[in-house]
Design an enzyme around this catalytic site. Sequence first.
Site, PDB file in Angstrom:
ATOM      1  CE  LYS A   1       1.397 -34.569  -0.297  1.00 40.20           C
ATOM      2  NZ  LYS A   1       2.376 -33.733   0.526  1.00 40.20           N
TER       3      LYS A   1
ATOM      4  CD  GLN B   1       4.916 -33.749   3.135  1.00 40.65           C
ATOM      5  OE1 GLN B   1       4.779 -34.061   2.005  1.00 40.65           O
ATOM      6  NE2 GLN B   1       3.894 -32.964   4.059  1.00 40.65           N
TER       7      GLN B   1
ATOM      8  CG  ASP C   1       5.882 -30.458  -3.405  1.00 38.04           C
ATOM      9  OD1 ASP C   1       4.653 -30.418  -3.476  1.00 38.04           O
ATOM     10  OD2 ASP C   1       6.533 -30.753  -2.801  1.00 38.04           O
TER      11      ASP C   1
HETATM   12  N1  GUN Z   1       4.274 -29.613   3.589  1.00 35.67           N
HETATM   13  C1  GUN Z   1       2.888 -28.993   3.563  1.00 35.67           C
HETATM   14  N2  GUN Z   1       2.315 -28.752   2.135  1.00 35.67           N
HETATM   15  C2  GUN Z   1       3.182 -29.378   1.404  1.00 35.67           C
HETATM   16  C3  GUN Z   1       3.265 -29.439  -0.096  1.00 35.67           C
HETATM   17  O1  GUN Z   1       2.605 -29.047  -0.592  1.00 35.67           O
HETATM   18  N3  GUN Z   1       4.373 -30.019  -0.355  1.00 35.67           N
HETATM   19  C4  GUN Z   1       5.466 -30.674   0.428  1.00 35.67           C
HETATM   20  N4  GUN Z   1       6.249 -31.099  -0.254  1.00 35.67           N
HETATM   21  N5  GUN Z   1       5.428 -30.546   1.703  1.00 35.67           N
HETATM   22  C5  GUN Z   1       4.338 -29.953   2.101  1.00 35.67           C
END
Ligand code: GUN
Length: 296
Positions: free
Chosen positions: A54, A98, A121
Amino acid sequence: MSAQLISGRDIAATIREEVKERVTALNEATGRVPGLATVLVGEDPASQLYVGMKNKAAKAAGIHSEQITLPVDTPEDELLGVVQGLNANPDIHGILVQLPLPGHIDEHKVLLAVDPAKDVDGFHPVNVGKLSTGATDVLAPCTPWGVVQMLLRTGNDPRGKHVVVVGRSNIVGRPMASLLLRRGAGGDATVTVAHSRTPDLGAVTRLADILIVAVGRPGTVTADMVRPGAVVIDVGTNRVDAPDTERGYRVVGDVDFDAVKDVASWITPVPGGVGPMTIAMLLSNTVDAFEHLVGN
Ligand code: GUN
């Protein structure tokens, strides 16, 4: 019949290029760039990999990117303090914590602490509520938002179609249904949500013009469960043992790809399907958040 492939890799690359152009234009107009902060608690290898990807993608698009890595035993209060600091930081327009978080931390409390305007998110209850009541000026969760883009950009507009979503998670299934139900572009679908307690799943999935599968279990959808000519979107990412490979595992989706590709009209591969779209939409959401916070 052999289905046409929906390449998430290609569509994501196009979106990332579009994001880069938006960042350049915004920088010329405002003298500033959008900023994304990612917060990782602990050392889970998959999470480390995702967060690293990311940040790299953000930088490649010209987005200012900060990664905050905290030890696995970080107290909840300390994490909440970090989030509050990012909320107040004028150089940061998108915040991503995350998931999953270590067991001693209340995930809900942390998601609630993120400023909804910086919630790239789309997990804050304010944004979840706005999306589920049909708002279009809302940051939507990246994976289902990416699925909508894949449909639109391959000429598979969900308007008026019967879409069956298999899975009811907060990250994919529920927001997927909300997006498809909205009025306007990318929405206006008839939506059925099925899940692990749905009896005779095949009877439901066979109704789908567009079938979206997000349950996290390989082999969930077999060829007999797909109406000939349906569009099939596989959100699953599962590691299965493959002793004959160097890594010892293969990544597969929830759909029996080899058989379903002969029934569907369009299908996403795994890997290279929905996966790359999540990061592209995160970048797009970060630019949306910047425009909203800074003005454009
Ligand atoms: N863990 C798995 N998918 C995601 C996501 O789209 N965002 C976040 N913050 N954590 C995740």
